[in-house]
Write an enzyme that holds these catalytic residues in place. Structure first.
Site, mmCIF file in Angstrom:
data_model
loop_
_atom_site.group_PDB
_atom_site.id
_atom_site.type_symbol
_atom_site.label_atom_id
_atom_site.label_comp_id
_atom_site.label_asym_id
_atom_site.label_seq_id
_atom_site.Cartn_x
_atom_site.Cartn_y
_atom_site.Cartn_z
ATOM 1 N N THR A 70 0.929 -1.171 -0.015
ATOM 2 C CA THR A 70 0.107 -0.143 0.100
ATOM 3 C C THR A 70 0.934 1.293 -0.058
ATOM 4 O OG1 THR A 70 -1.871 -1.046 1.089
ATOM 5 C CG2 THR A 70 -1.790 1.241 1.373
ATOM 6 N N ASN A 153 -5.590 -9.118 -7.899
ATOM 7 C CA ASN A 153 -5.885 -9.758 -6.842
ATOM 8 C C ASN A 153 -7.128 -10.447 -6.646
ATOM 9 O OD1 ASN A 153 -6.388 -6.798 -6.694
ATOM 10 N ND2 ASN A 153 -6.998 -7.240 -4.764
ATOM 11 N N GLN A 181 0.644 -9.478 -6.517
ATOM 12 C CA GLN A 181 0.130 -10.975 -6.952
ATOM 13 C C GLN A 181 1.042 -11.529 -7.677
ATOM 14 O OE1 GLN A 181 -2.253 -12.005 -4.896
ATOM 15 N NE2 GLN A 181 -2.993 -10.326 -4.071
ATOM 16 N N HIS A 201 4.077 -10.143 2.576
ATOM 17 C CA HIS A 201 3.126 -11.337 3.103
ATOM 18 C C HIS A 201 2.686 -11.969 1.966
ATOM 19 C CE1 HIS A 201 -0.601 -8.910 2.979
ATOM 20 N NE2 HIS A 201 0.228 -7.835 2.686
ATOM 21 N N THR A 237 13.422 4.656 10.246
ATOM 22 C CA THR A 237 14.284 3.900 10.349
ATOM 23 C C THR A 237 13.699 2.493 10.010
ATOM 24 O OG1 THR A 237 14.959 4.735 12.526
ATOM 25 C CG2 THR A 237 15.520 2.468 12.324
ATOM 26 N N CYS A 325 -9.306 -6.473 1.416
ATOM 27 C CA CYS A 325 -9.409 -5.229 1.744
ATOM 28 C C CYS A 325 -10.930 -4.858 1.739
ATOM 29 C CB CYS A 325 -8.523 -4.308 0.814
ATOM 30 S SG CYS A 325 -6.945 -4.980 0.473
HETATM 31 N N1 PLP Z 1 -1.741 -4.585 -4.407
HETATM 32 C C1 PLP Z 1 -2.243 -5.557 -4.628
HETATM 33 C C2 PLP Z 1 -2.316 -6.160 -5.973
HETATM 34 C C3 PLP Z 1 -2.647 -6.376 -3.581
HETATM 35 O O1 PLP Z 1 -2.990 -7.586 -3.706
HETATM 36 C C4 PLP Z 1 -2.311 -5.888 -2.288
HETATM 37 C C5 PLP Z 1 -2.760 -6.626 -0.912
HETATM 38 O O2 PLP Z 1 -3.840 -7.187 -1.071
HETATM 39 C C6 PLP Z 1 -1.794 -4.692 -2.068
HETATM 40 C C7 PLP Z 1 -1.333 -3.955 -3.306
HETATM 41 C C8 PLP Z 1 -1.477 -3.951 -0.809
HETATM 42 O O3 PLP Z 1 -0.195 -4.629 -0.254
HETATM 43 P P1 PLP Z 1 -0.371 -4.539 1.428
HETATM 44 O O4 PLP Z 1 -1.104 -5.562 2.252
HETATM 45 O O5 PLP Z 1 1.181 -4.908 1.773
HETATM 46 O O6 PLP Z 1 -0.436 -3.050 1.746
#
Ligand code: PLP
Length: 379
Positions: A70, A153, A181, A201, A237, A325
């Site tokens: 993000t 995603n 992804q 993750h 940091t 999300c």
């Molecule tokens: N972009 C895509 C395509 C994602 O699938 C995700 C998370 O599901 C993100 C961005 C955001 O990643 P993060 O969870 O590390 O903020």
């Protein structure tokens, strides 16, 4: 419990945990400190940066460690567009699509609302594919950035990144690829992208670490100001343990990629075929072949997706309604709606995302899906 929601998050790999462990213990120094304790940690951070750059085919100095994707997406989109605004003295134009992750769409919306940047959401086709012609048609003289997701995603559709960057490269328009992804499933080097976002993750590293890799030639205005870490592009940091775990996990994901992708594709195809055979309402969403190996997403017209998820969990299978999300929201998926799926059908979606190491028999999972749909339907 069988966990089939790896597109949302996956476990931290043992190798990453082991590599991180010293940095949660004795090797605790601040990488910006000018004493041996800090320098030891700084060396580990730079080693992680080199290893990440190696997988991406970029330079170590191009790699910015962030708190996740993000942040990486926000930094790429706002950072490139604001740098262009400052350079040009007027807001430019950003091109993206309507099926992007919320962190991309919201960053573009912010640029529009606060800085007057023009934003075009190019249409994708019914499978979620963006054509190079549609991208070409969307470009303007003042386009300062194109941001596209490598693999979606929710539906798993994979874009032809090389064909899309071939449109922007001769025009010298920076191309940002959200590769979150795609990591571990598709090649990350050689896409032609100028900037690329990744999340720990999704590849066996922890939550809360990510990367924006951006070629040095692309001007970038930072979002976080302070001590000037990460070559002044991301102050704060660094999460050294996270960066070390990220590098180990990314290298392993890349090493295993071809075999894992072939295995997952074969299992996924069996799963999709059986679900479609057993469940008359099932409709696969996304492109039939240009899709992530581990992702299968369906709509089940007339049957509530949320109710199917609950039934599946009772049968020992954990999946999701699409994007984590958007979980908890009653809104239909913006991705499916952009593909032309009716909102009431979009609300019936269920996504199954297999991990790199899945090797079981997919038939009983398809049977559980059929039983769950039947149970919900009969209510
Ligand atoms: N972009 C895509 C395509 C994602 O699938 C995700 C998370 O599901 C993100 C961005 C955001 O990643 P993060 O969870 O590390 O903020």
């Amino acid at each position: 419990m069988l966990y089939l929601d790896h597109a949302a998050s996956g476990p931290v790999r043992a190798e990453a945990r082991e590599a991180m462990s010293p940095f949660l213990g004795d090797r605790f120094g601040n990488p910006s400190s000018h004493h041996t304790i800090g320098e030891d940690v700084a060396q580990a951070l730079e080693d992680a940066r080199r290893r990440v750059a190696g997988v991406l085919g970029m330079r170590p100095g191009d790699v910015i460690f962030t708190s996740g994707a993000t942040e990486a997406n926000n930094l790429a989109i706002k950072g490139i567009a604001v740098a262009a605004l400052l350079r040009r003295g007027r807001p430019g134009h950003v091109v993206t699509t309507a099926i992007e992750h919320e962190s991309v769409l919201s960053s573009a919306e912010y640029l529009q609302r606060v800085h007057g940047v023009a934003v075009t959401h190019v249409a994708v086709d019914g499978d979620g594919l963006l054509s190079p012609t549609a991208l070409t048609d969307a470009l303007r003289d003042d386009t300062v950035l194109v941001s596209v997701g490598y693999a979606n995603n929710e539906i798993g559709t994979v874009q032809d990144a090389a064909a899309l960057t071939a449109v922007t490269a001769p025009r010298r328009i920076p191309f940002h690829l959200d590769a979150v992804q795609a990591a571990g499933w598709l090649p990350l080097a050689g896409t032609g992208a100028d900037a690329l976002s990744l999340a720990g993750h999704k590849i066996g590293a922890p939550q809360g670490i990510g990367v924006l890799a951006i070629r040095g030639r692309v001007p970038l205005e930072p979002l976080l100001h302070g001590g000037g870490q990460e070559r002044d592009r991301r102050s704060g940091t660094q999460n050294v343990a996270g960066a070390v775990g990220f590098a180990v996990a990314l290298e392993l994901a890349e090493r295993e990629r071809t075999d894992a992708a072939a295995r997952a594709t074969a299992l996924r195809d069996v799963f999709v075929r059986r679900v479609c055979e057993l469940v008359p309402e099932a409709s696969l969403t996304g492109h039939p072949t240009r899709r992530l190996p581990g992702t299968a997403s369906f709509t089940f017209a007339g049957v509530s997706g949320e109710a199917i998820l609950l039934e599946l969990e009772r049968r020992g299978v954990v999946s999701s309604s699409g994007s984590a999300c958007a979980a908890g929201s009653d809104e239909p998926s913006h991705v499916l709606v952009a593909l032309g799926v009716a909102p009431e059908v979009a609300q019936t979606s269920v996504r199954f995302s297999f991990g790199h190491h899945f090797s079981g028999d997919p038939a009983p999972i398809a049977d559980a899906v059929a039983a769950s749909v039947a149970a919900v339907r009969s209510r």
